[in-house]
Design an enzyme around this catalytic site. Structure first.
Site, PDB file in Angstrom:
ATOM      1  N   ASP A  21       0.856  -1.200   0.000  1.00 20.63           N
ATOM      2  CA  ASP A  21       0.000   0.000   0.000  1.00 20.63           C
ATOM      3  C   ASP A  21       0.888   1.244   0.000  1.00 20.63           C
ATOM      4  OD1 ASP A  21      -1.882   1.944   0.438  1.00 20.63           O
ATOM      5  OD2 ASP A  21      -2.095   1.494   2.585  1.00 20.63           O
ATOM      6  N   ASP A  25      -4.042   3.807   2.754  1.00 24.30           N
ATOM      7  CA  ASP A  25      -5.474   3.533   2.917  1.00 24.30           C
ATOM      8  C   ASP A  25      -5.733   2.064   3.266  1.00 24.30           C
ATOM      9  OD1 ASP A  25      -4.981   2.297   0.541  1.00 24.30           O
ATOM     10  OD2 ASP A  25      -6.512   3.353  -0.624  1.00 24.30           O
ATOM     11  N   ASP A  29      -1.717  -1.255  -3.909  1.00 21.58           N
ATOM     12  CA  ASP A  29      -2.056  -0.508  -5.123  1.00 21.58           C
ATOM     13  C   ASP A  29      -0.945  -0.608  -6.178  1.00 21.58           C
ATOM     14  OD1 ASP A  29      -0.138   1.313  -4.029  1.00 21.58           O
ATOM     15  OD2 ASP A  29      -1.749   2.106  -2.750  1.00 21.58           O
ATOM     16  N   ASP A  98      -5.163  -9.885 -15.782  1.00 22.52           N
ATOM     17  CA  ASP A  98      -6.109 -10.981 -15.587  1.00 22.52           C
ATOM     18  C   ASP A  98      -7.301 -10.760 -16.519  1.00 22.52           C
ATOM     19  OD1 ASP A  98      -7.530 -13.137 -14.131  1.00 22.52           O
ATOM     20  OD2 ASP A  98      -6.096 -12.664 -12.553  1.00 22.52           O
ATOM     21  N   ASP A 201      -8.956 -16.301 -16.611  1.00 23.71           N
ATOM     22  CA  ASP A 201      -9.703 -16.759 -15.449  1.00 23.71           C
ATOM     23  C   ASP A 201     -10.842 -17.715 -15.813  1.00 23.71           C
ATOM     24  OD1 ASP A 201     -10.367 -16.123 -12.512  1.00 23.71           O
ATOM     25  OD2 ASP A 201     -12.286 -15.769 -13.506  1.00 23.71           O
ATOM     26  N   GLU A 258      -6.462 -20.735 -16.837  1.00 26.08           N
ATOM     27  CA  GLU A 258      -6.851 -21.437 -15.611  1.00 26.08           C
ATOM     28  C   GLU A 258      -7.721 -22.603 -16.050  1.00 26.08           C
ATOM     29  OE1 GLU A 258      -8.854 -20.676 -11.218  1.00 26.08           O
ATOM     30  OE2 GLU A 258      -9.704 -19.688 -12.954  1.00 26.08           O
ATOM     31  N   HIS A 330      -3.646 -17.131  -5.393  1.00 26.98           N
ATOM     32  CA  HIS A 330      -4.568 -16.377  -4.552  1.00 26.98           C
ATOM     33  C   HIS A 330      -5.824 -17.170  -4.201  1.00 26.98           C
ATOM     34  CE1 HIS A 330      -6.209 -16.130  -8.497  1.00 26.98           C
ATOM     35  NE2 HIS A 330      -7.332 -15.621  -8.030  1.00 26.98           N
ATOM     36  N   ASP A 331      -5.971 -18.357  -4.787  1.00 29.01           N
ATOM     37  CA  ASP A 331      -7.151 -19.187  -4.508  1.00 29.01           C
ATOM     38  C   ASP A 331      -6.825 -20.378  -3.617  1.00 29.01           C
ATOM     39  OD1 ASP A 331      -8.857 -17.702  -6.130  1.00 29.01           O
ATOM     40  OD2 ASP A 331      -8.360 -18.873  -7.915  1.00 29.01           O
TER      41      ASP A 331
HETATM   42  C1  GLC Z   1     -10.952 -17.942 -10.650  1.00 29.88           C
HETATM   43  C2  GLC Z   1     -10.200 -16.951  -9.796  1.00 29.88           C
HETATM   44  C3  GLC Z   1     -10.902 -16.825  -8.478  1.00 29.88           C
HETATM   45  C4  GLC Z   1     -12.289 -16.330  -8.723  1.00 29.88           C
HETATM   46  C5  GLC Z   1     -13.022 -17.172  -9.765  1.00 29.88           C
HETATM   47  C6  GLC Z   1     -14.201 -16.433 -10.306  1.00 29.88           C
HETATM   48  O1  GLC Z   1     -10.948 -19.202 -10.124  1.00 29.88           O
HETATM   49  O2  GLC Z   1      -8.870 -17.324  -9.682  1.00 29.88           O
HETATM   50  O3  GLC Z   1     -10.221 -16.004  -7.573  1.00 29.88           O
HETATM   51  O4  GLC Z   1     -13.005 -16.343  -7.539  1.00 29.88           O
HETATM   52  O5  GLC Z   1     -12.237 -17.485 -10.875  1.00 29.88           O
HETATM   53  O6  GLC Z   1     -13.778 -15.373 -11.118  1.00 29.88           O
HETATM   54 CA    CA Z   2      -3.463   2.099  -1.261  1.00 27.21          CA
END
Ligand code: GLC
Ligand code: CA
Length: 561
Positions: A21, A25, A29, A98, A201, A258, A330-331
């Site tokens: 950050d 905030d 970013d 993404d 995605d 993905e 991140h998942d």
């Molecule tokens: C993919 C993303 C995930 C998201 C899902 C819906 O799996 O990596 O974070 O929740 O798609 O967009």
């Molecule tokens: Ca910020």
């Protein structure tokens, strides 16, 4: 296979909200990302993938986009993105964004217009269906985030719209050529702006079956797993090939899909020469142990399972294409907490796991914080969770009869929030992530695990990742480690993960002892010249004798043979 610019690259995923950050905030970013480009360069990173930074209500943390052509003010501005692209370019780095086009946000203009006039142009951008004659929902499909996939269309109580993810993520109708044109226009707009490609995605969901019908019920909720619908949907290739031809192909872009549950015979179409994508993630070990009942019923992935899954993926792709290899994203929970048994977790074992996956055939992706060995967090109440899928899985566990403690244990093990706690930069307040209040609490272990502390420690996880990158880039080994084949070695020897990368007479044996007890490994040849090991400074790997070598607990070694 034709050589492409991205095949020998090292990639890094930034989840911007939790990266750094710059303005206090509490939300990471784009300026924060720019300020760390030198750090990433030093780590050996070539390609930086940014999770979504587009305007979004953040119902699914940015994977619900309300404007494909903008940047959410919380993350910065379009100027910031241009600056990021330019600063990356100066350092010979590439920015990948993404691409979230299975669905948009229910706050996107398209969806608003669809609600105004379901029979008009934008009504056809979505899947809108009437209630069944008996008043029930159109089909019994369960959404990924729980509950059924159908939500009443605002303003039209007789109609429903389809969302395979959250109800704030209405699915886009890819059967409609007008929608597809809009998507391609947007992709090309970004590529023309100077980004190098996209991570794509949830893409396997864009094809739905021609006839919508019910599938067998598999839980008390009376719904069926969404996988049944996907199994029934034929012909996604037509859309993917068209998207490739119209966008990525002409731009020579890098695209990484993905993709889950691909069949072996489809791999050449997906990532072979001229395939739909440059690469796709290997999720073999990620999906291991999953249960249709929910997280509370998952089986852990032990070192032997990990090895088996990875080798199976490597075998099915062979030299047809390039997988993108990960231990987390991140998942997912943190890879070190998932694949290393808790009582064996240490800097040594983290480095061993790093070496095991980083030298596989394919493109190594590092997820932010992975390079410093960030671990899962323990969640002690439902209130500490942010992620919609974790909240749902907590409730699913309770509904299935788990105690509160059991439900919390399940989410602590698998929650996506594990990967979303802020990156631990320093031992200062909030781990140096923000001077304000972080949007998600930092992992309390930041005083011990942080980038600043690891910077000058030659034995740190961070410095080991740097050595791994240097090894892949070293002109002596670069070709074999990039284009070389991979053959498992002594595959059935318990808790030993070993493989040979080979090209044009050069052979590199990567061996990892995935347990605390030392073990012996028979060598394929007389030669054994170690070029990298994860042992602490001052320690040397054992020399072979009688055609065997002893590997210490969680020792990882790469050697010329
Ligand atoms: C993919 C993303 C995930 C998201 C899902 C819906 O799996 O990596 O974070 O929740 O798609 O967009
Ligand atoms: Ca910020």
């Amino acid at each position: 296979m034709e050589k492409k610019w991205w095949q020998d690259k090292i990639a890094y995923q930034v989840y911007p909200k939790s990266f750094l950050d710059s303005n206090g905030d509490g939300i990471g970013d784009i300026p924060g990302v720019i300020s760390k480009l030198d750090y990433l360069k030093q780590l050996g990173v070539d390609i930086v993938w940014l999770s979504p930074v587009y305007p979004s209500p953040l119902a699914d943390e940015g994977y619900d986009i309300s404007d494909y052509y903008g940047i959410d003010p919380r993350f910065g501005t379009l100027d910031d993105v241009d600056r990021l692209i330019a600063e990356a370019k100066k350092r010979n780095m590439y920015i990948v964004m993404d691409l979230v086009v299975n669905h948009c946000s229910d706050e996107h203009e398209w969806f608003r217009k669809a609600c105004e006039d379901p029979d008009g142009k934008y009504g056809h951008y979505f899947y809108i269906r009437e209630r069944n004659a008996d008043g029930s929902i159109p089909t019994n499909w369960r959404s990924y985030f729980g509950g059924n996939c159908w939500e009443p269309l605002p303003g039209h109580p007789d109609k429903y719209y389809l969302h395979v993810f959250h109800k704030k993520q209405p699915d886009l109708n890819w059967e409609n050529p007008e929608l597809r044109e809009d998507v391609y226009r947007m992709i090309n707009w970004w590529l023309d702006r100077g980004i190098a490609g996209f991570r794509i995605d949830a893409i396997i969901n864009i094809k739905k079956p021609m006839i919508f019908r019910d599938y067998p019920v598999d839980r008390e909720d009376g719904l069926s797993d969404i996988e049944c619908m996907l199994e029934d949907a034929q012909g996604i290739g037509k859309f993917l090939a068209e998207m490739q031809e119209r966008t990525f192909g002409p731009h020579d872009a890098f695209s990484v899909g993905e993709v889950f549950n691909e069949k072996k015979e489809e791999i050449p179409n997906f990532i072979g020469e001229g395939g739909y994508f440059s690469s796709m993630f290997d999720f073999g070990e990620t999906i291991f142990g999953a249960s249709t009942k929910g997280w509370y019923d998952r089986k852990p992935c032990l070192p032997e399972d990990y090895k088996r899954c990875v080798f199976q993926s490597q075998r099915s792709v062979g030299t047809v294409g390039f997988l993108s290899n990960i231990i987390e994203n991140h998942d997912e929970p943190r890879g070190v907490s998932r694949y290393i048994p808790a009582e064996e977790l240490s800097a040594r074992s983290k480095k061993a796991l790093a070496g095991a996956y980083f030298l596989l055939r394919g493109i190594p992706f590092i997820y932010q914080g992975q390079e410093i060995g960030m671990e899962n967090k323990t969640f002690t109440s439902r209130e500490e969770l942010d992620d919609i899928s974790s909240l749902n899985e907590y409730d699913v566990a309770l509904a299935a009869g788990c105690s509160r403690e059991e439900a919390l244990a399940a989410v602590s093990a698998y929650s996506r929030d594990n990967a979303r706690t802020p990156v631990q930069w320093t031992a200062e307040e909030n781990a140096g992530f923000t001077t304000g209040t972080p949007w998600l609490a930092v992992n309390p272990n930041y005083k011990a695990i942080n980038a600043a502390a690891e910077e000058d420690d030659p034995d740190s996880v961070l410095n080991f990742y740097r050595r791994l990158s240097q090894l892949r880039k070293n002109p002596e080994y670069h070709e074999a480690l990039t284009w070389g084949s991979l053959k498992p070695w002594l595959e059935t020897q318990k808790n030993l993960m070993a493989y040979v990368r080979e090209l044009g007479g050069q052979r590199i044996l990567v061996s990892v002892n995935m347990q605390c007890e030392p073990q012996e490994m028979t060598l394929p040849t007389d030669r054994y010249d170690v070029i990298l090991s994860n042992l602490e400074s001052g320690q040397e790997p054992e020399q072979p004798s009688g055609g065997k070598v002893k590997l210490g607990g969680w020792q990882m070694t790469a050697a010329l043979i």
